[in-house]
Design a protein around this motif. Structure first.
Motif, mmCIF file in Angstrom:
data_model
loop_
_atom_site.group_PDB
_atom_site.id
_atom_site.type_symbol
_atom_site.label_atom_id
_atom_site.label_comp_id
_atom_site.label_asym_id
_atom_site.label_seq_id
_atom_site.Cartn_x
_atom_site.Cartn_y
_atom_site.Cartn_z
ATOM 1 N N GLN A 205 -28.104 29.609 19.847
ATOM 2 C CA GLN A 205 -28.671 28.727 20.862
ATOM 3 C C GLN A 205 -28.510 29.365 22.228
ATOM 4 O O GLN A 205 -27.379 29.624 22.674
ATOM 5 C CB GLN A 205 -28.012 27.354 20.833
ATOM 6 C CG GLN A 205 -28.692 26.337 21.719
ATOM 7 C CD GLN A 205 -28.245 24.914 21.428
ATOM 8 O OE1 GLN A 205 -27.195 24.687 20.841
ATOM 9 N NE2 GLN A 205 -29.067 23.960 21.826
ATOM 10 N N LYS B 125 -32.547 26.163 25.392
ATOM 11 C CA LYS B 125 -33.387 26.269 24.198
ATOM 12 C C LYS B 125 -32.758 25.529 23.019
ATOM 13 O O LYS B 125 -31.558 25.246 23.015
ATOM 14 C CB LYS B 125 -33.607 27.738 23.837
ATOM 15 C CG LYS B 125 -34.399 28.508 24.879
ATOM 16 C CD LYS B 125 -34.737 29.908 24.377
ATOM 17 C CE LYS B 125 -35.593 30.650 25.382
ATOM 18 N NZ LYS B 125 -35.966 32.007 24.888
ATOM 19 N N GLU B 126 -33.567 25.243 22.024
ATOM 20 C CA GLU B 126 -33.065 24.603 20.827
ATOM 21 C C GLU B 126 -32.326 25.606 19.949
ATOM 22 O O GLU B 126 -32.537 26.812 20.047
ATOM 23 C CB GLU B 126 -34.225 23.985 20.045
ATOM 24 C CG GLU B 126 -34.908 22.841 20.758
ATOM 25 C CD GLU B 126 -35.947 22.169 19.892
ATOM 26 O OE1 GLU B 126 -36.466 21.125 20.301
ATOM 27 O OE2 GLU B 126 -36.241 22.698 18.804
ATOM 28 N N GLU C 97 -31.623 27.857 16.964
ATOM 29 C CA GLU C 97 -32.589 28.635 16.202
ATOM 30 C C GLU C 97 -31.959 29.204 14.942
ATOM 31 O O GLU C 97 -30.883 29.803 15.002
ATOM 32 C CB GLU C 97 -33.103 29.777 17.097
ATOM 33 C CG GLU C 97 -33.989 30.785 16.424
ATOM 34 C CD GLU C 97 -34.246 32.016 17.282
ATOM 35 O OE1 GLU C 97 -35.151 32.805 16.937
ATOM 36 O OE2 GLU C 97 -33.534 32.201 18.294
#
Length: 126
Positions: free
Chosen positions: A39, A43-44, A46
Protein backbone atom coordinates in the motif's frame (compact mmCIF):
# COMPACT_ATOMS: atom_id res chain seq x y z
CA UNK A 1 -4.61 -16.82 16.32
CA UNK A 2 -1.64 -16.46 13.98
CA UNK A 3 0.81 -13.60 14.26
CA UNK A 4 2.82 -12.55 11.23
CA UNK A 5 5.92 -10.39 11.41
CA UNK A 6 7.49 -8.92 8.28
CA UNK A 7 11.11 -7.91 8.02
CA UNK A 8 13.64 -6.99 5.36
CA UNK A 9 12.32 -3.66 4.17
CA UNK A 10 14.50 -0.61 3.79
CA UNK A 11 15.87 2.04 1.47
CA UNK A 12 17.31 0.87 -1.84
CA UNK A 13 18.30 2.53 -5.09
CA UNK A 14 16.37 1.92 -8.29
CA UNK A 15 17.46 -1.34 -9.87
CA UNK A 16 18.34 -2.83 -6.50
CA UNK A 17 16.92 -5.81 -4.64
CA UNK A 18 15.44 -6.67 -1.28
CA UNK A 19 14.23 -9.89 0.30
CA UNK A 20 11.23 -9.59 2.57
CA UNK A 21 10.47 -12.25 5.15
CA UNK A 22 7.21 -13.08 6.92
CA UNK A 23 7.65 -15.08 10.11
CA UNK A 24 4.56 -16.87 11.39
CA UNK A 25 3.88 -17.74 15.02
CA UNK A 26 2.05 -20.97 14.25
CA UNK A 27 3.63 -24.43 14.00
CA UNK A 28 0.97 -25.31 11.44
CA UNK A 29 2.22 -22.71 8.97
CA UNK A 30 2.36 -25.42 6.33
CA UNK A 31 -1.46 -25.43 6.31
CA UNK A 32 -1.71 -21.75 5.42
CA UNK A 33 -1.77 -20.03 2.06
CA UNK A 34 0.28 -16.83 2.00
CA UNK A 35 -0.08 -13.62 0.09
CA UNK A 36 1.87 -10.39 -0.22
CA UNK A 37 0.31 -6.97 -0.69
CA UNK A 38 1.51 -3.38 -0.65
CA UNK A 39 0.00 0.00 0.00
CA UNK A 40 1.43 3.29 -1.14
CA UNK A 41 0.33 6.62 0.38
CA UNK A 42 -3.07 7.64 -0.90
CA UNK A 43 -3.60 4.36 -2.73
CA UNK A 44 -5.54 1.19 -2.05
CA UNK A 45 -3.84 -1.97 -0.88
CA UNK A 46 -2.58 -3.87 -3.93
CA UNK A 47 -2.17 -7.61 -4.40
CA UNK A 48 1.35 -8.68 -5.41
CA UNK A 49 1.78 -12.44 -5.11
CA UNK A 50 0.34 -15.56 -3.53
CA UNK A 51 1.56 -19.07 -2.80
CA UNK A 52 -0.29 -22.21 -1.79
CA UNK A 53 0.34 -24.07 1.46
CA UNK A 54 2.76 -26.49 -0.18
CA UNK A 55 4.47 -23.96 -2.40
CA UNK A 56 3.46 -25.92 -5.46
CA UNK A 57 1.54 -23.04 -7.02
CA UNK A 58 2.14 -19.31 -7.19
CA UNK A 59 0.47 -16.36 -8.86
CA UNK A 60 1.56 -12.75 -9.43
CA UNK A 61 0.11 -9.39 -10.27
CA UNK A 62 1.08 -8.23 -13.74
CA UNK A 63 2.85 -5.21 -12.26
CA UNK A 64 5.46 -7.39 -10.54
CA UNK A 65 5.57 -10.53 -12.67
CA UNK A 66 9.15 -11.31 -13.64
CA UNK A 67 10.59 -8.99 -10.97
CA UNK A 68 9.21 -10.37 -7.69
CA UNK A 69 9.33 -13.98 -6.51
CA UNK A 70 7.27 -15.48 -3.72
CA UNK A 71 8.49 -18.53 -1.82
CA UNK A 72 8.16 -20.21 1.54
CA UNK A 73 10.06 -22.45 3.93
CA UNK A 74 7.55 -24.40 5.97
CA UNK A 75 10.27 -25.87 8.17
CA UNK A 76 11.07 -22.30 9.29
CA UNK A 77 7.43 -21.12 9.38
CA UNK A 78 8.45 -18.29 7.09
CA UNK A 79 7.33 -16.85 3.78
CA UNK A 80 9.46 -14.69 1.50
CA UNK A 81 9.13 -12.12 -1.24
CA UNK A 82 12.21 -11.43 -3.33
CA UNK A 83 12.09 -7.99 -4.91
CA UNK A 84 14.37 -7.42 -7.90
CA UNK A 85 14.78 -4.57 -10.39
CA UNK A 86 13.08 -2.21 -8.00
CA UNK A 87 11.55 1.02 -9.26
CA UNK A 88 10.61 4.21 -7.41
CA UNK A 89 6.95 3.32 -7.95
CA UNK A 90 7.49 0.18 -5.84
CA UNK A 91 7.79 2.41 -2.79
CA UNK A 92 5.11 1.31 -0.31
CA UNK A 93 4.43 -0.53 2.91
CA UNK A 94 4.55 -4.24 2.17
CA UNK A 95 2.31 -6.67 4.04
CA UNK A 96 2.15 -10.43 4.24
CA UNK A 97 -1.11 -12.22 4.91
CA UNK A 98 -2.18 -15.79 5.61
CA UNK A 99 -5.28 -17.95 5.62
CA UNK A 100 -5.88 -21.55 6.52
CA UNK A 101 -6.11 -23.33 3.19
CA UNK A 102 -4.89 -26.75 2.05
CA UNK A 103 -6.17 -26.50 -1.49
CA UNK A 104 -4.43 -25.49 -4.70
CA UNK A 105 -6.15 -22.13 -5.14
CA UNK A 106 -4.18 -18.90 -4.89
CA UNK A 107 -6.00 -16.09 -3.11
CA UNK A 108 -5.62 -12.58 -4.54
CA UNK A 109 -8.12 -10.42 -2.65
CA UNK A 110 -7.66 -8.61 0.66
CA UNK A 111 -10.80 -10.18 2.07
CA UNK A 112 -9.51 -13.69 1.37
CA UNK A 113 -7.00 -13.49 4.19
CA UNK A 114 -7.57 -13.92 7.92
CA UNK A 115 -4.24 -12.80 9.32
CA UNK A 116 -2.02 -9.82 8.50
CA UNK A 117 1.39 -8.60 9.51
CA UNK A 118 2.14 -5.05 10.59
CA UNK A 119 3.95 -4.19 7.37
CA UNK A 120 7.49 -3.26 6.41
CA UNK A 121 8.45 -0.09 4.55
CA UNK A 122 10.20 -0.34 1.20
CA UNK A 123 11.54 2.90 -0.25
CA UNK A 124 13.15 2.99 -3.68
CA UNK A 125 15.14 6.08 -4.59
CA UNK A 126 15.70 7.22 -8.17
Amino acid sequence: QVQLVESGGGLVQAGGSLRLACAASTRTFSSYAVGWFRQAPGKEREFLAAITWSGSSTTYADSVKGRFTISRDNAKNTGYLQLNSLKPEDTAVYYCAARYARGVYNYTNNNDYEYWGQGTQVTVSS
